[in-house]
Design an enzyme around this catalytic site. Sequence first.
Site, PDB file in Angstrom:
ATOM      1  N   ASP A 130       0.848  -1.184   0.000  1.00 56.91           N
ATOM      2  CA  ASP A 130       0.000   0.000   0.000  1.00 56.91           C
ATOM      3  C   ASP A 130       0.891   1.244   0.000  1.00 56.91           C
ATOM      4  O   ASP A 130       1.756   1.396   0.863  1.00 56.91           O
ATOM      5  CB  ASP A 130      -0.895  -0.016   1.244  1.00 56.91           C
ATOM      6  CG  ASP A 130      -2.010   1.012   1.160  1.00 56.91           C
ATOM      7  OD1 ASP A 130      -3.105   0.664   0.705  1.00 56.91           O
ATOM      8  OD2 ASP A 130      -1.772   2.174   1.539  1.00 56.91           O
TER       9      ASP A 130
ATOM     10  N   GLU B 158      -4.673   2.347  -4.354  1.00 56.07           N
ATOM     11  CA  GLU B 158      -3.211   2.384  -4.237  1.00 56.07           C
ATOM     12  C   GLU B 158      -2.697   1.120  -3.563  1.00 56.07           C
ATOM     13  O   GLU B 158      -1.643   1.082  -2.965  1.00 56.07           O
ATOM     14  CB  GLU B 158      -2.757   3.623  -3.460  1.00 56.07           C
ATOM     15  CG  GLU B 158      -3.156   3.664  -2.003  1.00 56.07           C
ATOM     16  CD  GLU B 158      -4.547   4.249  -1.775  1.00 56.07           C
ATOM     17  OE1 GLU B 158      -4.784   4.762  -0.677  1.00 56.07           O
ATOM     18  OE2 GLU B 158      -5.406   4.189  -2.691  1.00 56.07           O
TER      19      GLU B 158
ATOM     20  N   ASP C  64      -1.831   9.461 -10.705  1.00 55.59           N
ATOM     21  CA  ASP C  64      -1.738   8.436 -11.753  1.00 55.59           C
ATOM     22  C   ASP C  64      -0.289   8.161 -12.131  1.00 55.59           C
ATOM     23  O   ASP C  64       0.103   7.008 -12.340  1.00 55.59           O
ATOM     24  CB  ASP C  64      -2.515   8.877 -13.006  1.00 55.59           C
ATOM     25  CG  ASP C  64      -4.024   8.755 -12.807  1.00 55.59           C
ATOM     26  OD1 ASP C  64      -4.450   8.226 -11.750  1.00 55.59           O
ATOM     27  OD2 ASP C  64      -4.773   9.187 -13.704  1.00 55.59           O
TER      28      ASP C  64
ATOM     29  N   ASN D  11      -2.656  12.920  -4.216  1.00 50.21           N
ATOM     30  CA  ASN D  11      -3.805  13.356  -5.014  1.00 50.21           C
ATOM     31  C   ASN D  11      -4.322  14.718  -4.565  1.00 50.21           C
ATOM     32  O   ASN D  11      -4.609  15.581  -5.393  1.00 50.21           O
ATOM     33  CB  ASN D  11      -4.939  12.333  -4.919  1.00 50.21           C
ATOM     34  CG  ASN D  11      -4.788  11.216  -5.936  1.00 50.21           C
ATOM     35  OD1 ASN D  11      -4.198  11.403  -6.989  1.00 50.21           O
ATOM     36  ND2 ASN D  11      -5.313  10.060  -5.623  1.00 50.21           N
TER      37      ASN D  11
END
Length: 189
Positions: A51, A94, A68, A59
């Site tokens: 993770d 993620e 991305d 973000n």
Amino acid sequence: GLRSSYEKSMEMATTDGLTGLHNRSYATSHIENLVARANKDGKPISVMMLDIDFFKKVNDTYGHAAGDEVLREFADRLRAQLRGIDLAVRYGGEEFVVVMPDTDEATGNLVAERLRLGMAEKSFDLDSTKKPLAVTVSIGVASSHGTDESAASMLERADKAMYEAKNSGRNKVVSDDVIGEQADNKAAS
């Protein structure tokens, strides 16, 4: 022709468009098969749950294009470190899963540590932010012991270990067996 468009649609059904890794729906049945085969052959198999740390912050701070880019670069680094027989999956936003056949726990932990370093040592250069970003990962590792274990229970154990890695400071590898031993010690004392 028809065949290539069929192959493309099959590929889209099995791969994650952003990272090119396998997607969760493809992986679920495939992991079952790999674990069943390992059980049958009496061979070890290891599963990693990975993770990306503080991904939401990437973000929120830099926007989804940057997020991305991080996911794509993360997937590329993941692929570069794995063997052809390993299964790499984008499991969720993620979250990633890696299944490593013929891999015992000690080796699984070594690979996980190498992956962790491979992310942390070199910053991610993003086009969208024009500046390097430090990205780290928390990894949980679970291994089967050549016994009759289900893929679901292995994923669950890897997931638990990954949460332990997150809760104990992030950017680290936690092996499920360590958690298991701690529980056994508590029960014994």
